[in-house]
Design a protein around this motif. Structure first.
Motif, PDB file in Angstrom:
ATOM      1  N   LEU A   1       0.841  -1.195   0.000  1.00  0.00           N
ATOM      2  CA  LEU A   1       0.000   0.000   0.000  1.00  0.00           C
ATOM      3  C   LEU A   1       0.874   1.242   0.000  1.00  0.00           C
ATOM      4  O   LEU A   1       1.865   1.320   0.728  1.00  0.00           O
ATOM      5  N   ASN A   2       0.513   2.228  -0.807  1.00  0.00           N
ATOM      6  CA  ASN A   2       1.198   3.508  -0.756  1.00  0.00           C
ATOM      7  C   ASN A   2       0.226   4.581  -1.207  1.00  0.00           C
ATOM      8  O   ASN A   2      -0.819   4.296  -1.778  1.00  0.00           O
ATOM      9  N   TRP A   3       0.619   5.810  -0.951  1.00  0.00           N
ATOM     10  CA  TRP A   3      -0.274   6.910  -1.291  1.00  0.00           C
ATOM     11  C   TRP A   3       0.545   8.051  -1.883  1.00  0.00           C
ATOM     12  O   TRP A   3       1.722   8.227  -1.576  1.00  0.00           O
ATOM     13  N   THR A   4      -0.136   8.817  -2.725  1.00  0.00           N
ATOM     14  CA  THR A   4       0.470  10.008  -3.308  1.00  0.00           C
ATOM     15  C   THR A   4      -0.523  11.145  -3.208  1.00  0.00           C
ATOM     16  O   THR A   4      -1.740  10.936  -3.245  1.00  0.00           O
ATOM     17  N   LEU A   5       0.029  12.332  -3.128  1.00  0.00           N
ATOM     18  CA  LEU A   5      -0.820  13.502  -2.987  1.00  0.00           C
ATOM     19  C   LEU A   5      -1.283  13.942  -4.375  1.00  0.00           C
ATOM     20  O   LEU A   5      -0.471  14.136  -5.268  1.00  0.00           O
ATOM     21  N   LEU A   6      -2.561  14.111  -4.531  1.00  0.00           N
ATOM     22  CA  LEU A   6      -3.085  14.561  -5.821  1.00  0.00           C
ATOM     23  C   LEU A   6      -3.073  16.076  -5.911  1.00  0.00           C
ATOM     24  O   LEU A   6      -2.491  16.662  -6.790  1.00  0.00           O
ATOM     25  N   ASN A   7      -3.775  16.704  -5.024  1.00  0.00           N
ATOM     26  CA  ASN A   7      -3.764  18.168  -4.984  1.00  0.00           C
ATOM     27  C   ASN A   7      -4.292  18.615  -3.631  1.00  0.00           C
ATOM     28  O   ASN A   7      -4.866  17.847  -2.875  1.00  0.00           O
ATOM     29  N   THR A   8      -4.059  19.870  -3.367  1.00  0.00           N
ATOM     30  CA  THR A   8      -4.525  20.449  -2.115  1.00  0.00           C
ATOM     31  C   THR A   8      -5.480  21.583  -2.424  1.00  0.00           C
ATOM     32  O   THR A   8      -5.425  22.184  -3.495  1.00  0.00           O
ATOM     33  N   SER A   9      -6.304  21.889  -1.451  1.00  0.00           N
ATOM     34  CA  SER A   9      -7.217  23.004  -1.654  1.00  0.00           C
ATOM     35  C   SER A   9      -6.460  24.313  -1.547  1.00  0.00           C
ATOM     36  O   SER A   9      -5.316  24.359  -1.113  1.00  0.00           O
ATOM     37  N   GLN A  10      -7.132  25.369  -1.951  1.00  0.00           N
ATOM     38  CA  GLN A  10      -6.462  26.667  -1.958  1.00  0.00           C
ATOM     39  C   GLN A  10      -6.127  27.140  -0.564  1.00  0.00           C
ATOM     40  O   GLN A  10      -5.113  27.808  -0.347  1.00  0.00           O
ATOM     41  N   THR A  11      -6.969  26.813   0.342  1.00  0.00           N
ATOM     42  CA  THR A  11      -6.677  27.227   1.710  1.00  0.00           C
ATOM     43  C   THR A  11      -5.612  26.369   2.351  1.00  0.00           C
ATOM     44  O   THR A  11      -5.080  26.709   3.389  1.00  0.00           O
ATOM     45  N   GLY A  12      -5.347  25.263   1.716  1.00  0.00           N
ATOM     46  CA  GLY A  12      -4.326  24.402   2.279  1.00  0.00           C
ATOM     47  C   GLY A  12      -4.815  23.543   3.421  1.00  0.00           C
ATOM     48  O   GLY A  12      -4.026  22.908   4.104  1.00  0.00           O
ATOM     49  N   ILE A  13      -6.104  23.525   3.632  1.00  0.00           N
ATOM     50  CA  ILE A  13      -6.636  22.762   4.754  1.00  0.00           C
ATOM     51  C   ILE A  13      -6.965  21.335   4.327  1.00  0.00           C
ATOM     52  O   ILE A  13      -6.772  20.399   5.082  1.00  0.00           O
ATOM     53  N   HIS A  14      -7.452  21.193   3.108  1.00  0.00           N
ATOM     54  CA  HIS A  14      -7.852  19.865   2.645  1.00  0.00           C
ATOM     55  C   HIS A  14      -6.983  19.426   1.493  1.00  0.00           C
ATOM     56  O   HIS A  14      -6.428  20.240   0.757  1.00  0.00           O
ATOM     57  N   GLY A  15      -6.913  18.137   1.323  1.00  0.00           N
ATOM     58  CA  GLY A  15      -6.120  17.607   0.220  1.00  0.00           C
ATOM     59  C   GLY A  15      -6.688  16.291  -0.270  1.00  0.00           C
ATOM     60  O   GLY A  15      -7.433  15.610   0.446  1.00  0.00           O
ATOM     61  N   ASP A  16      -6.337  15.942  -1.485  1.00  0.00           N
ATOM     62  CA  ASP A  16      -6.759  14.662  -2.073  1.00  0.00           C
ATOM     63  C   ASP A  16      -5.536  13.784  -2.228  1.00  0.00           C
ATOM     64  O   ASP A  16      -4.463  14.244  -2.619  1.00  0.00           O
ATOM     65  N   ILE A  17      -5.750  12.524  -1.958  1.00  0.00           N
ATOM     66  CA  ILE A  17      -4.640  11.579  -2.128  1.00  0.00           C
ATOM     67  C   ILE A  17      -5.131  10.402  -2.949  1.00  0.00           C
ATOM     68  O   ILE A  17      -6.319  10.129  -3.045  1.00  0.00           O
ATOM     69  N   GLN A  18      -4.189   9.713  -3.501  1.00  0.00           N
ATOM     70  CA  GLN A  18      -4.475   8.504  -4.273  1.00  0.00           C
ATOM     71  C   GLN A  18      -3.754   7.352  -3.585  1.00  0.00           C
ATOM     72  O   GLN A  18      -2.550   7.393  -3.386  1.00  0.00           O
ATOM     73  N   VAL A  19      -4.542   6.331  -3.272  1.00  0.00           N
ATOM     74  CA  VAL A  19      -3.970   5.160  -2.597  1.00  0.00           C
ATOM     75  C   VAL A  19      -3.863   4.035  -3.605  1.00  0.00           C
ATOM     76  O   VAL A  19      -4.814   3.747  -4.340  1.00  0.00           O
ATOM     77  N   ARG A  20      -2.730   3.391  -3.630  1.00  0.00           N
ATOM     78  CA  ARG A  20      -2.523   2.264  -4.547  1.00  0.00           C
ATOM     79  C   ARG A  20      -2.044   1.069  -3.753  1.00  0.00           C
ATOM     80  O   ARG A  20      -1.404   1.198  -2.719  1.00  0.00           O
ATOM     81  N   TRP A  21      -2.333  -0.094  -4.316  1.00  0.00           N
ATOM     82  CA  TRP A  21      -1.833  -1.314  -3.698  1.00  0.00           C
ATOM     83  C   TRP A  21      -1.708  -2.373  -4.776  1.00  0.00           C
ATOM     84  O   TRP A  21      -2.159  -2.201  -5.901  1.00  0.00           O
ATOM     85  N   ASP A  22      -1.094  -3.440  -4.381  1.00  0.00           N
ATOM     86  CA  ASP A  22      -0.956  -4.575  -5.295  1.00  0.00           C
ATOM     87  C   ASP A  22      -1.866  -5.687  -4.839  1.00  0.00           C
ATOM     88  O   ASP A  22      -2.085  -5.871  -3.643  1.00  0.00           O
ATOM     89  N   PRO A  23      -2.355  -6.481  -5.762  1.00  0.00           N
ATOM     90  CA  PRO A  23      -3.164  -7.612  -5.344  1.00  0.00           C
ATOM     91  C   PRO A  23      -2.290  -8.610  -4.585  1.00  0.00           C
ATOM     92  O   PRO A  23      -1.070  -8.601  -4.686  1.00  0.00           O
ATOM     93  N   PRO A  24      -2.960  -9.458  -3.847  1.00  0.00           N
ATOM     94  CA  PRO A  24      -2.167 -10.440  -3.106  1.00  0.00           C
ATOM     95  C   PRO A  24      -1.298 -11.256  -4.059  1.00  0.00           C
ATOM     96  O   PRO A  24      -1.746 -11.626  -5.149  1.00  0.00           O
ATOM     97  N   PRO A  25      -0.123 -11.503  -3.677  1.00  0.00           N
ATOM     98  CA  PRO A  25       0.809 -12.173  -4.597  1.00  0.00           C
ATOM     99  C   PRO A  25       0.390 -13.590  -4.946  1.00  0.00           C
ATOM    100  O   PRO A  25       0.749 -14.100  -6.004  1.00  0.00           O
TER     101      PRO A  25
END
Lengths: 221, 631
Positions: B149-173
């Motif tokens: 599992l890992n996450w990356t930041l997509l974007n933040t709001s203008q006020t800088g209070i909220h943000g969107d992230i994208q979570v990715r993972w791999d299927p079970p091996p």
């Protein structure tokens, strides 16, 4: 199970679109392969929907006809397709020739066509079943028919493209097998019948997936 | 408690013998159950070995797990075996692998696994069977948890209070998703670090999920689990992924509280501002603004008539005003259809009777032009009719206001003007055609408008005639005072009172337009029946011979506005009589009905009813009916 019903209808539409695509597929060789893969995707999705529907129908039948007390004993279910020799694992499915796998798929679908229509007529007399279940059964019957048609078309396309050989002319034999099997199907109880079908629909879906994987040249299937 | 046996079991050799008391439950849940009797009660249950679960993580292998139970300690320990049997087999086989899956487990590798084939496994030792289970491998699929599992930041709001992230993972091996052998669904759950309840997202097939609007000042925990597509049970959860925005070096605002829109303040200040504005407007000395926002409620008043005037009894002034109203109106009615009603003040009927109409009428020597008198009265609703900058008391100024053109006023004017009109016509033949033409043209509009509104603006047909009449009248001022108008002969629907001359006019009126004037072309003209009768009566006494389109006028011809409009040629022909000045004219001096705002209906002392069709009650008849009445 309205989404399943909607999915069934969408599946019917997908089958029609599949037929259209088969007819109007471009002549380009490169895109032909893609088209075949696309067709396989549709057929696989269709079979997936059938499996979902049958799972839901089985759950409903289990609710209405409680299972026997003898759960610990051997399952009394004996599906009419049990006599068919089908690969029971991924490796076996990967090993047998593609033509045989295709043939098996068609055979399975053919084996269920008639018993399903009998089953439909049979359960309509069941007053205690909800209309939802009856409609599901009817839908399953239709979708199996469509799936069979779709797989036949895909097979023809593969044969025309030379992916598989033309040794699959045993449609008649599959028909004969289907007829003999259907007598046994009438003996089973309703939930056992659907249980058997559910298992076979899972088989069909898995075989189609493996077959698609094997057709793609770059895959490691 | 079910029936039970209590036994004492002792073991050991003579020297060291230990005894325990056991309770044997004959009707236990799983058959005979043996409980050690202890001071704690029946909490120490003797558990049988049980198969807890069998699962397949990838539809290629499966394992079964069982529990020991504490039966071992009490009886001779035997070896527990797991036996399995496929559907096609004849007998039970032992588990091929007890080790790989851990303790108390049995692992079936791919060679032993057959999908879509019913299996039965049972847990037993040499003598007895503890548990048995039957299943099919495709039914027991429970995938492993996703990994990486890992996450990356997509974007933040203008006020800088909220943000969107994208979570990715791999299927079970272990699951062979790539070849499509198994299709997995994933469910993601997340929560803030200090929360207790996990938020769930819907199961989906993709291995990446965006999470929107996370608070950047807080830390989050994320976990994912998977299941086979057509089954209902989920596998285990993956490892928890910690999301902390401070680690990425993003500047975020430490907000103790979230900034919310201050609705409360907005409402309060808005209400205060509105109140202040309203008060300001109310107290403002500016009449314009006040009028704009709080328009004055119109009080029914006659333009140009000051109620005080009427109350004081200065009818002369009133009459003069009205007369001038009419004459001036003549200039304007071509442009304007709005008429004002003149509502005679009936509060002083004595006053009316006191002063004869003749005197009042005679006091006015000529027509006056007047301005919009309504401007004098600020409270009058008609103030809006006039432009605000009309001089208030300048009656002789040009009337920029909408001309008041109703039959009444014209009538009033024409009362005196009858002679004038007649004289005019006699003298000016050309004026009459215009009068005739305009009259014929106008009725439609006037009468139609009459009917449509209760306070109808209407341009009387006579008004059309007014321009020409006006000029004529002004020229013939000298001839005005020859007639003696002592009787009210007609009341027009508009409400104007038409006075008839008491004596025959000496001045010849060759071309007076009386009731002959109009044919009933007005479709929707409604006239008071009494008025019609009066007109009929009047015309019966007419001294002139009405023609279809001749403007012959008897000497005694007086015409009411009504007569001009209602009495048509038809009337004229039938009632052609020799001028009979000696015939007494009905004296209309008592007010019968006041049809406000249509006007007054004066009672006639002796009114011959030419047509018995009509009821005496003053209903309203249409022009067509009127035409029928007057042959």
């Amino acid at each position: 199970m309205a989404p399943a019903r909607a999915a069934g209808r969408a599946g019917a539409a997908a089958a029609l679109a599949l037929l259209w695509l088969l007819v109007c597929a471009p002549r380009n060789a490169g895109s032909r392969l893609l088209t075949v893969a696309d067709l396989f995707d549709r057929v696989i999705r269709h079979s997936g929907r059938i499996h979902s529907l049958s799972t839901a129908l089985y759950a409903e039948l289990e609710k209405h006809f409680p299972p026997r007390d003898n759960e610990l004993g051997k399952p009394a279910r004996k599906c009419h397709t049990s006599g068919m020799l089908t690969p029971n694992g991924k490796e076996y499915a990967q090993k047998i020739p593609r033509e045989e796998l295709t043939h098996l798929i068609l055979k399975l679908l053919q084996a269920w066509k008639e018993p399903l229509s009998h089953f439909n007529q049979h359960i309509e007399h069941h007053q205690e079943l909800p209309d939802d279940s009856l409609s599901k059964a009817k839908q399953i019957s239709n979708m199996v028919h469509e799936l069979k048609t779709g797989v036949e078309k895909v097979t023809e396309k593969m044969q025309s493209m030379g992916i598989i050989s033309n040794s699959l002319n045993g449609m008649a034999s599959s028909e004969a097998t289907g007829l003999s099997i259907s007598n046994e199907a009438n003996m089973m109880s309703d939930s056992d019948f659907i249980h058997c079908f559910r298992r076979d629909s899972n088989k069909v879906q898995s075989y189609l997936k493996i077959l698609k994987c094997r057709i793609m040249p770059e895959s490691s299937c | 408690m079910t029936p039970f046996l209590q036994v004492m079991v002792c073991s050991g050799d003579g020297a060291h013998t230990g005894c325990t008391t056991l309770i044997i439950d004959l009707c236990g849940k799983q058959g005979i159950q043996i409980y050690p009797k202890s001071a704690k009660g029946c909490t120490d249950l003797l558990r049988w070995p049980q198969i807890s679960t069998c699962r397949s993580p990838e539809l290629e292998t499966f394992s079964c797990y069982w529990t020991d139970g504490n039966f071992y300690n009490l009886t001779a320990p035997g070896t527990i075996q797991l036996l399995y049997m496929k559907r096609n087999d004849e007998d039970w086989k032992e588990c091929p692998d007890y080790i790989t899956a851990g303790e108390n487990s049995c692992y079936f590798n791919t060679s032993y696994t057959s999908i879509w084939i019913p299996y039965c496994v049972k847990l037993a030792n040499k003598d007895e069977v503890f548990d048995e289970k039957c299943f099919s491998v495709d039914e027991i699929v429970l995938p492993d948890p996703p990994v990486h599992l890992n996450w990356t930041l997509l974007n933040t709001s203008q006020t800088g209070i909220h943000g969107d992230i994208q979570v990715r993972w791999d299927p079970p091996p272990t699951a062979d998703v790539q070849k499509g052998w198994i299709t997995l669904e994933y469910e993601l759950q997340y929560k803030e670090v200090n929360e207790t309840k996990w938020k769930e997202l819907e199961p989906r097939l993709s291995t990446m999920v965006p999470l929107y609007s996370l608070k950047m000042g807080r830390d989050y925990e994320i976990r994912v689990r998977s299941r086979q597509r057509t089954s209902e049970k989920f596998g285990e959860f993956s490892e928890v992924l910690y999301v902390s925005f401070s680690q990425t070096g993003i500047e975020f605002v430490h907000c103790a509280e979230e900034i919310e829109f201050p609705w409360f303040l907005v409402v309060i200040f808005g209400a205060c501002g509105l109140a202040v504005t309203v008060i300001f407007i109310l107290l403002s000395k500016q009449p314009r603004i006040k009028m704009l926002i709080f328009p004055p409620v119109p009080v029914p008043k006659i333009k140009g008539i000051d109620p005080d005037l009427l109350k004081k009894g200065k009818l002369d002034e009133v009459n003069s005003i009205l007369a001038s109203h009419d004459s001036y109106k003549s200039q304007l009615y071509n442009d304007d259809l709005w008429v004002e009603f003149i509502e005679l003040d009936i509060e002083d009927p004595d006053e009316k009777n006191r002063v004869s109409d003749t005197d009042r009428l005679l006091s006015e020597g000529h027509l006056k032009s007047h301005s919009c008198l309504g401007a004098k009265d600020d409270d009058s609703g008609r103030a809006s009719c006039c432009e605000p900058d009309i001089p208030e008391t300048d009656f002789s100024a040009s009337d920029t206001c909408d001309a008041i053109s109703d039959i009444d006023q014209f009538k009033k004017g024409t009362e005196k003007e009858e002679d004038l009109l007649c004289l005019d016509r006699r003298d000016n033949d050309e004026s009459l055609p215009t009068l005739a033409n305009t009259d014929t043209q106008r009725p439609h509009t006037s009468t139609q408008s009459q009917n449509s509104q209760p306070w109808p603006p209407f341009a009387d047909s006579i008004d059309l005639a007014s321009p020409s009449v006006h000029t004529q009248l002004s020229n013939q001022n000298s001839l005005t005072n020859t007639d003696f108008y002592a009787q009210v002969s007609d009341i027009t629907p508009a409400g104007s009172v038409v006075l008839s001359p008491g004596q025959k006019s000496k001045v010849g009126r060759a071309k007076c337009e009386g009731c002959t004037r109009q044919n009933f072309t007005m479709d929707s003209a409604y006239f008071c029946e009494a008025d019609v009768k009066k007109c009929i009566a009047v015309t019966s006494h007419e001294e002139y011979e009405p023609h279809v389109q001749e403007q012959s006028c008897n000497e005694d011809a007086y015409f009411t506005a009504e007569s001009l409009t209602t009495t048509g040629v038809n009337l004229g022909t039938s009632t052609a009589e020799t001028p009979n000045s000696e015939m007494p004219v009905p004296d209309y001096t008592s007010i019968h009905i006041v049809h406000s705002p249509q006007g007054l209906v004066l009672n006639a002392t002796a009114v011959p009813v030419p047509d018995k069709e009509f009821n005496v009650s003053c209903g309203y008849v249409s022009t067509d009916q009127l035409n029928k009445i007057m042959p």
